[in-house]
Write an enzyme that holds these catalytic residues in place. Structure first.
Site, mmCIF file in Angstrom:
data_model
loop_
_atom_site.group_PDB
_atom_site.id
_atom_site.type_symbol
_atom_site.label_atom_id
_atom_site.label_comp_id
_atom_site.label_asym_id
_atom_site.label_seq_id
_atom_site.Cartn_x
_atom_site.Cartn_y
_atom_site.Cartn_z
ATOM 1 N N HIS A 307 52.595 73.925 -29.259
ATOM 2 C CA HIS A 307 51.796 75.072 -28.857
ATOM 3 C C HIS A 307 52.659 75.984 -28.000
ATOM 4 O O HIS A 307 53.493 75.509 -27.248
ATOM 5 C CB HIS A 307 50.559 74.620 -28.055
ATOM 6 C CG HIS A 307 49.494 75.659 -28.030
ATOM 7 N ND1 HIS A 307 49.500 76.696 -27.137
ATOM 8 C CD2 HIS A 307 48.405 75.833 -28.823
ATOM 9 C CE1 HIS A 307 48.459 77.469 -27.376
ATOM 10 N NE2 HIS A 307 47.779 76.975 -28.384
ATOM 11 N N ASP A 364 44.115 71.959 -33.581
ATOM 12 C CA ASP A 364 43.942 71.885 -35.028
ATOM 13 C C ASP A 364 44.273 70.521 -35.616
ATOM 14 O O ASP A 364 44.047 70.288 -36.805
ATOM 15 C CB ASP A 364 44.819 72.949 -35.713
ATOM 16 C CG ASP A 364 44.287 74.342 -35.467
ATOM 17 O OD1 ASP A 364 43.060 74.490 -35.418
ATOM 18 O OD2 ASP A 364 45.094 75.277 -35.315
#
Ligand code: CMC
Length: 428
Positions: A307, A364
């Site tokens: 991320h 996700d």
């Protein structure tokens, strides 16, 4: 006393103000830098650039904190409903009983979409990607609801457009799903709350009243809350920058949906399941796929890992992982890809490549497994992310307008050819 930093260029010292946020985040204000020095800053991918001051969402990627309007994501996911969170993000405070009732009633009043819009919707091939349909349909709302077009809208018009967008989004998203099955669309029913109405239009039938399992309603609420905002990410920055030109809310959000579609952003949830399926079909050798992800000559990346801002863990992933276990157990589903996902995570978290680069599962990584368990096809996953992110996009667009932010327009460093003379095509 207000803090400043000194910048020295060619032996000349410039004082630049330091801005401190309420969570003690510090920024050097360079808005006057070019006027003062003739220099601009260069930050490709905006890795280190604050584009705005915002009071909506705070996250600390080093320690894994996420809060909406100061409320920890763990409390909101555990105790509130998605509609309450939407209200909180958009209007700045948790709603009272009367406020949430009124908000729900206003939304219910606008869930139908213009029947002419359905003709346009019917024109999409049933196998076209749901995100392509969603971005076009949301943008086209401006054609059917033109009060959104006044660039200087009254507060009433802004509020109405917000309500209409929230309301019509559930109808559009569920109709896209029905179309993928070749099934007739289901119309909204005002007796339901926001999430149940959406699930009714998605899993309901024309011929009988289908009761939506409360486990599914709860799971959907949690998933949507976790996706509801994430400060200045790629799609939200897109919404703000499009809106900064005074484009209407529908087209600004439609641009955000397009930005979300990419596999490095919201499209990752679809990519994760496709990756897990591929690993499963290949025999489930997770070590082999971890090695591929580490190989710089191999384009494969571990989707759902890493991320831009979380460098410890993604707090949303922590909640989702637990929710995933709970929901699969409650629904009595045994999904082999969940086992593969857990093995991948276990191996990756011990591997120096992932440790050194601070790569952890993101939101996700497990969300797709839940969506699948709830019965959604893979291509719908990113649309569900968009449904969750909608209140965040709206809140950020509204804040940008209320703060009267100027049009977004970055600078560049030109590195192209200098002073060429035109040559006639016959002589090239
Ligand atoms: N698998 C393997 N290596 C990776 C991965 C990954 N998923 N992510 C990053 N790396 C490596 C990358 O190769 C680089 O290595 P090196 O320093 O040796 O060149 C290093 O880690 C830093 O990566 P980066 O691409 O410079 O980091 P970024 O901040 O630009 O990208 C990211 C962040 C999310 C785009 C990236 O981690 C990625 O592509 N992840 C997979 C896609 C994904 O899951 N996206 C969903 C993000 S969460 C949902 C949302 O909010 O959008």
């Amino acid at each position: 006393m207000s803090q400043t930093v000194q910048l020295i260029i060619d032996n000349k010292t410039y004082e630049l103000p330091v801005i401190t946020g309420t969570e003690d985040e510090k920024a050097i204000d360079i808005s006057k830098l070019r006027d003062l020095t003739g220099y601009v800053t260069l930050d490709i991918g905006y890795k280190n650039t604050g584009a705005t001051k915002s009071a909506i969402t705070f996250l600390d990627g080093e320690v894994g904190i996420l809060k909406y309007r100061g409320y920890p994501i763990e409390q909101l996911a555990g105790q509130s409903s998605f509609l309450e969170v939407a209200y909180l993000l958009i209007y700045g405070a948790l709603p009272s009983k009367d406020q949430i009732k009124d908000f729900q009633a206003k939304i219910n009043h606008h869930t139908l979409i213009h029947e002419d819009m359905k003709k346009f919707f019917d024109g999409f091939p049933s196998n076209s990607h749901p995100m392509g349909q969603l971005t076009a349909l949301i943008s086209s709302l401006s054609a059917f609801y033109p009060e959104s077009l006044n660039s200087v809208q009254s507060k009433e018009d802004v509020d109405l457009t917000i309500i209409k967008l929230l309301a019509k989004m559930t109808t559009i998203v569920s109709w896209i799903y029905k179309k993928s099955l070749g099934h007739p669309v289901i119309y909204p029913q005002n007796k339901y709350d926001y999430v149940t109405n959406y699930l009714h239009m998605t899993f309901g039938q024309r011929t009988e009243d289908v009761v939506i399992d409360p486990v599914v309603v709860d799971a959907m609420n949690v998933l949507l809350i976790l996706h509801a905002d994430h400060e200045q990410n790629c799609s939200t920055s897109t919404v703000r920058i499009v809106g900064s030109s005074e484009a209407n809310l529908y087209s600004s959000v439609s641009a955000g949906i397009s930005a979300l579609w990419g596999p490095l952003h919201g499209g990752a949830n679809q990519a994760v399941i496709e990756m897990l399926e591929k690993i499963k079909a290949d025999g489930g050798d997770t070590d082999k796929w971890i090695a591929k992800a580490k190989d710089k000559n191999d384009p494969f990346r571990l989707m759902g890992f890493g991320h831009r801002v979380y460098k410890n863990f993604d707090p949303r992933a922590k909640i989702i992982k637990k929710a995933c276990d709970d929901i699969l157990e409650k629904l009595g589903i045994d999904d082999e890809v969940l086992e593969i996902a857990k093995r991948l995570e276990e191996v990756a978290l011990k591997d120096p490549y992932f440790i050194e680069r601070k790569l952890y599962p993101n939101v996700d990584f497990y969300s797709g497994i839940i969506y699948r368990a709830l019965g959604f096809p893979t291509e719908m996953f990113t649309v569900l992310f968009a449904l969750g992110r909608l209140p965040g996009w709206i809140a950020q667009w509204k804040e940008m307008k209320e703060n009267k932010e100027p049009i977004g327009r970055p600078r560049q460093i030109y590195v192209g050819a200098v002073d060429q003379d035109y040559v006639d095509i016959e002589k090239r």
